[in-house]
Scaffold this motif. Structure first.
Motif, PDB file in Angstrom:
ATOM      1  N   ALA A   1       0.831  -1.205   0.000  1.00  0.00           N
ATOM      2  CA  ALA A   1       0.000   0.000   0.000  1.00  0.00           C
ATOM      3  C   ALA A   1       0.864   1.253   0.000  1.00  0.00           C
ATOM      4  N   GLY A   2       1.911   1.255   0.817  1.00  0.00           N
ATOM      5  CA  GLY A   2       2.827   2.385   0.816  1.00  0.00           C
ATOM      6  C   GLY A   2       3.545   2.545  -0.512  1.00  0.00           C
ATOM      7  N   ALA A   3       3.893   1.405  -1.127  1.00  0.00           N
ATOM      8  CA  ALA A   3       4.582   1.442  -2.416  1.00  0.00           C
ATOM      9  C   ALA A   3       3.689   2.026  -3.508  1.00  0.00           C
ATOM     10  N   VAL A   4       2.404   1.643  -3.504  1.00  0.00           N
ATOM     11  CA  VAL A   4       1.465   2.174  -4.502  1.00  0.00           C
ATOM     12  C   VAL A   4       1.297   3.681  -4.323  1.00  0.00           C
ATOM     13  N   ALA A   5       1.194   4.122  -3.062  1.00  0.00           N
ATOM     14  CA  ALA A   5       1.038   5.556  -2.796  1.00  0.00           C
ATOM     15  C   ALA A   5       2.250   6.345  -3.285  1.00  0.00           C
ATOM     16  N   ALA A   6       3.440   5.758  -3.188  1.00  0.00           N
ATOM     17  CA  ALA A   6       4.650   6.449  -3.650  1.00  0.00           C
ATOM     18  C   ALA A   6       4.841   6.330  -5.150  1.00  0.00           C
ATOM     19  N   ALA A   7       4.272   5.280  -5.751  1.00  0.00           N
ATOM     20  CA  ALA A   7       4.424   5.087  -7.199  1.00  0.00           C
ATOM     21  C   ALA A   7       3.735   6.201  -7.975  1.00  0.00           C
ATOM     22  N   ILE A   8       2.654   6.751  -7.421  1.00  0.00           N
ATOM     23  CA  ILE A   8       1.907   7.801  -8.130  1.00  0.00           C
ATOM     24  C   ILE A   8       2.778   9.024  -8.392  1.00  0.00           C
ATOM     25  N   PRO A   9       3.391   9.640  -7.379  1.00  0.00           N
ATOM     26  CA  PRO A   9       4.283  10.773  -7.680  1.00  0.00           C
ATOM     27  C   PRO A   9       5.509  10.357  -8.482  1.00  0.00           C
ATOM     28  N   GLY A  10       5.949   9.095  -8.328  1.00  0.00           N
ATOM     29  CA  GLY A  10       7.084   8.628  -9.115  1.00  0.00           C
ATOM     30  C   GLY A  10       6.765   8.587 -10.599  1.00  0.00           C
ATOM     31  N   ILE A  11       5.587   8.068 -10.945  1.00  0.00           N
ATOM     32  CA  ILE A  11       5.166   8.005 -12.346  1.00  0.00           C
ATOM     33  C   ILE A  11       4.972   9.411 -12.914  1.00  0.00           C
ATOM     34  N   LEU A  12       4.356  10.286 -12.121  1.00  0.00           N
ATOM     35  CA  LEU A  12       4.142  11.657 -12.585  1.00  0.00           C
ATOM     36  C   LEU A  12       5.465  12.364 -12.839  1.00  0.00           C
ATOM     37  N   ARG A  13       6.460  12.104 -11.988  1.00  0.00           N
ATOM     38  CA  ARG A  13       7.762  12.735 -12.184  1.00  0.00           C
ATOM     39  C   ARG A  13       8.473  12.150 -13.405  1.00  0.00           C
ATOM     40  N   ALA A  14       8.402  10.827 -13.551  1.00  0.00           N
ATOM     41  CA  ALA A  14       9.136  10.169 -14.629  1.00  0.00           C
ATOM     42  C   ALA A  14       8.605  10.532 -16.008  1.00  0.00           C
TER      43      ALA A  14
ATOM     44  N   GLY B   1      20.882  -0.768  -7.182  1.00  0.00           N
ATOM     45  CA  GLY B   1      21.386   0.266  -6.283  1.00  0.00           C
ATOM     46  C   GLY B   1      22.361   1.198  -6.979  1.00  0.00           C
ATOM     47  N   PHE B   2      23.209   0.616  -7.824  1.00  0.00           N
ATOM     48  CA  PHE B   2      24.157   1.436  -8.582  1.00  0.00           C
ATOM     49  C   PHE B   2      23.417   2.376  -9.535  1.00  0.00           C
ATOM     50  N   GLU B   3      22.370   1.861 -10.180  1.00  0.00           N
ATOM     51  CA  GLU B   3      21.592   2.693 -11.100  1.00  0.00           C
ATOM     52  C   GLU B   3      20.881   3.820 -10.352  1.00  0.00           C
ATOM     53  N   ILE B   4      20.339   3.511  -9.175  1.00  0.00           N
ATOM     54  CA  ILE B   4      19.659   4.544  -8.383  1.00  0.00           C
ATOM     55  C   ILE B   4      20.635   5.657  -8.019  1.00  0.00           C
ATOM     56  N   ARG B   5      21.823   5.285  -7.566  1.00  0.00           N
ATOM     57  CA  ARG B   5      22.814   6.297  -7.192  1.00  0.00           C
ATOM     58  C   ARG B   5      23.316   7.060  -8.415  1.00  0.00           C
ATOM     59  N   SER B   6      23.428   6.375  -9.532  1.00  0.00           N
ATOM     60  CA  SER B   6      23.895   7.033 -10.755  1.00  0.00           C
ATOM     61  C   SER B   6      22.892   8.061 -11.250  1.00  0.00           C
TER      62      SER B   6
ATOM     63  N   THR C   1      14.149   3.824 -13.223  1.00  0.00           N
ATOM     64  CA  THR C   1      14.847   3.957 -11.947  1.00  0.00           C
ATOM     65  C   THR C   1      14.112   4.901 -11.009  1.00  0.00           C
ATOM     66  N   ILE C   2      13.576   5.989 -11.547  1.00  0.00           N
ATOM     67  CA  ILE C   2      12.806   6.935 -10.732  1.00  0.00           C
ATOM     68  C   ILE C   2      11.611   6.233 -10.098  1.00  0.00           C
ATOM     69  N   ILE C   3      10.866   5.494 -10.910  1.00  0.00           N
ATOM     70  CA  ILE C   3       9.657   4.832 -10.406  1.00  0.00           C
ATOM     71  C   ILE C   3      10.024   3.765  -9.376  1.00  0.00           C
ATOM     72  N   LEU C   4      11.040   2.965  -9.677  1.00  0.00           N
ATOM     73  CA  LEU C   4      11.441   1.903  -8.748  1.00  0.00           C
ATOM     74  C   LEU C   4      11.945   2.463  -7.427  1.00  0.00           C
ATOM     75  N   SER C   5      12.712   3.537  -7.486  1.00  0.00           N
ATOM     76  CA  SER C   5      13.227   4.121  -6.245  1.00  0.00           C
ATOM     77  C   SER C   5      12.087   4.654  -5.381  1.00  0.00           C
ATOM     78  N   MET C   6      11.073   5.247  -6.007  1.00  0.00           N
ATOM     79  CA  MET C   6       9.926   5.742  -5.247  1.00  0.00           C
ATOM     80  C   MET C   6       9.093   4.588  -4.695  1.00  0.00           C
ATOM     81  N   ILE C   7       8.962   3.510  -5.464  1.00  0.00           N
ATOM     82  CA  ILE C   7       8.219   2.345  -4.983  1.00  0.00           C
ATOM     83  C   ILE C   7       8.908   1.737  -3.763  1.00  0.00           C
TER      84      ILE C   7
END
Length: 377
Positions: free
Chosen positions: A121-134, A221-226, A244-250
């Motif tokens: 549930a927390g992951a879905v809530a964070a995926a929304i702003p992640g998708i909008l940003r990506a 993890g390397f991709e997220i930091r990159s 990477t943006i969406i996965l990091s937010m999820i």
């Protein structure tokens, strides 16, 4: 030598931030006529003076570890996830709802199910702003702040108008969950004098190790930091910044959701109407910043903030110092963490970096060399 100085600076910056915050807090206490020595002694006695106090300190630190880890993952990708409170709230209500819906399931089935669904549930809530940003380039800061309010009032609506009446004890609170869904461990509760510390503490320690391994030892993890360092260069290197943006937010939201799960299944054993955003979200951001995003730093920072929170109640009841003084000390610590570049500048004078000095000298002497060459010509 330079590496050693850099490590010393990285260690001293958060320590000095804490010390300066506590010192200024003591000055404020003295200015209002309170004895800071008595106040801080009362704080330590309340937080660490008894087994129950230690248990409550660990209990308070547990959700902070989750939210701090969530903020750290998103921050590593270059994003400020301000929506940790709303994401934790999602984890809380979904985990409790699941526990109330299937009270007779065996504990080996029900407890993992509640934890997984709460994190999801927390992951879905964070995926929304992640998708909008990506895909649309929207500001994750604004979207996550707005999501906090949306999720806060949605949770109240779900509790009062959607959840079956048989799940509620009143319009403002659900029934208590059964033992089959509880994170409480009897021997742990007894060991810490009847405190509310739960098995969520062990889950938090496991997550500290798993997130460290993810960020330091895996390709993701390397991709997220990159992407966090340079999204354009990452795209050029073949990494998908949108993915990477969406996965990091999820991942960030899932960790925050676990913070809410611990509150629901461990600390309170039910869900009740929240009048404001959960404090563990914003405190988790401060914990992550103070701990510099590292696993050990986050753990120690969470313990420190928990001591301040739990000990603040002791200051209020024992030393009769207003709890707001504790909040001032916390705010001062966050302030000094926020201006850590000033502390780093001062530390650079004490522990200079020879490489940086050589670069500065090269820049300073370069114009002189050029002018001499021009004269010879």
């Amino acid at each position: 030598m330079n590496d050693r100085n850099e490590k010393i600076r990285n260690l001293l910056v958060p320590i000095l931030s804490v010390v300066m915050g506590l010192v200024l807090g003591a000055i404020i206490m003295a200015a209002f006529g309170y004895n800071p020595i008595v106040g801080y002694r009362s704080m330590l006695n309340a937080a660490l003076g008894t087994q129950r106090g230690i248990g409550e300190t660990l209990r308070q630190a547990t959700p902070l570890i989750f939210t701090a880890l969530g903020f750290s993952v998103a921050n590593s990708a270059g994003f400020f996830n301000i929506g940790l409170s709303g994401q934790a709230l999602c984890g809380w209500i979904v985990s409790v709802w699941t526990a109330l819906a299937f009270p007779d399931l065996p504990k080996m089935v029900l407890l993992p199910l509640c934890v997984i669904l709460g994190a999801a549930a927390g992951a879905v809530a964070a995926a929304i702003p992640g998708i909008l940003r990506a895909f649309f380039g929207t500001s994750e800061v604004i979207v996550t702040i707005m999501m906090n309010y949306i999720l806060l009032y949605t949770s109240t609506f779900l509790l009062q108008d959607v959840m079956p009446e048989s799940f509620r004890s009143s319009l403002d609170s659900t029934n208590a969950i059964t033992q089959n869904a509880s994170l409480r461990i009897p021997w742990l509760t007894q060991f810490f004098g009847g405190s509310r510390v739960s098995g969520g503490l062990f889950l938090a320690l496991i997550m500290l190790v798993l997130v460290w391994f993810l960020m330091k030892k895996t390709t993701l993890g390397f991709e997220i930091r990159s992407v966090g360092l340079n999204p354009f260069a990452s795209e050029y290197a073949g990494m998908s910044s949108k993915r990477t943006i969406i996965l990091s937010m999820i991942i960030s939201g899932g960790l925050a959701g676990l913070g809410g799960v611990v509150e629901g299944l461990g600390t309170y054993q039910n869900f009740f109407v929240q009048t404001t955003s959960l404090a563990i979200g914003f405190d988790g951001m401060a914990v992550s910043l103070l701990g510099a995003g590292s696993a050990i730093g986050i753990f120690l920072s969470a313990i420190l903030f928990s001591i301040l929170k739990i000990g603040g109640l002791g200051m209020q009841t024992i030393a009769e110092i207003p709890f707001e003084i504790v909040n001032v000390s916390i705010a001062l610590i966050i302030f000094f963490v926020g201006i850590n570049f000033v502390i780093r500048l001062a530390m650079a004078k004490i522990l200079p970096d020879k490489k940086q000095e050589e670069i500065v000298k090269t820049i300073e002497t370069a114009p002189n060399d050029q002018s001499q060459e021009g004269g010879e010509l």
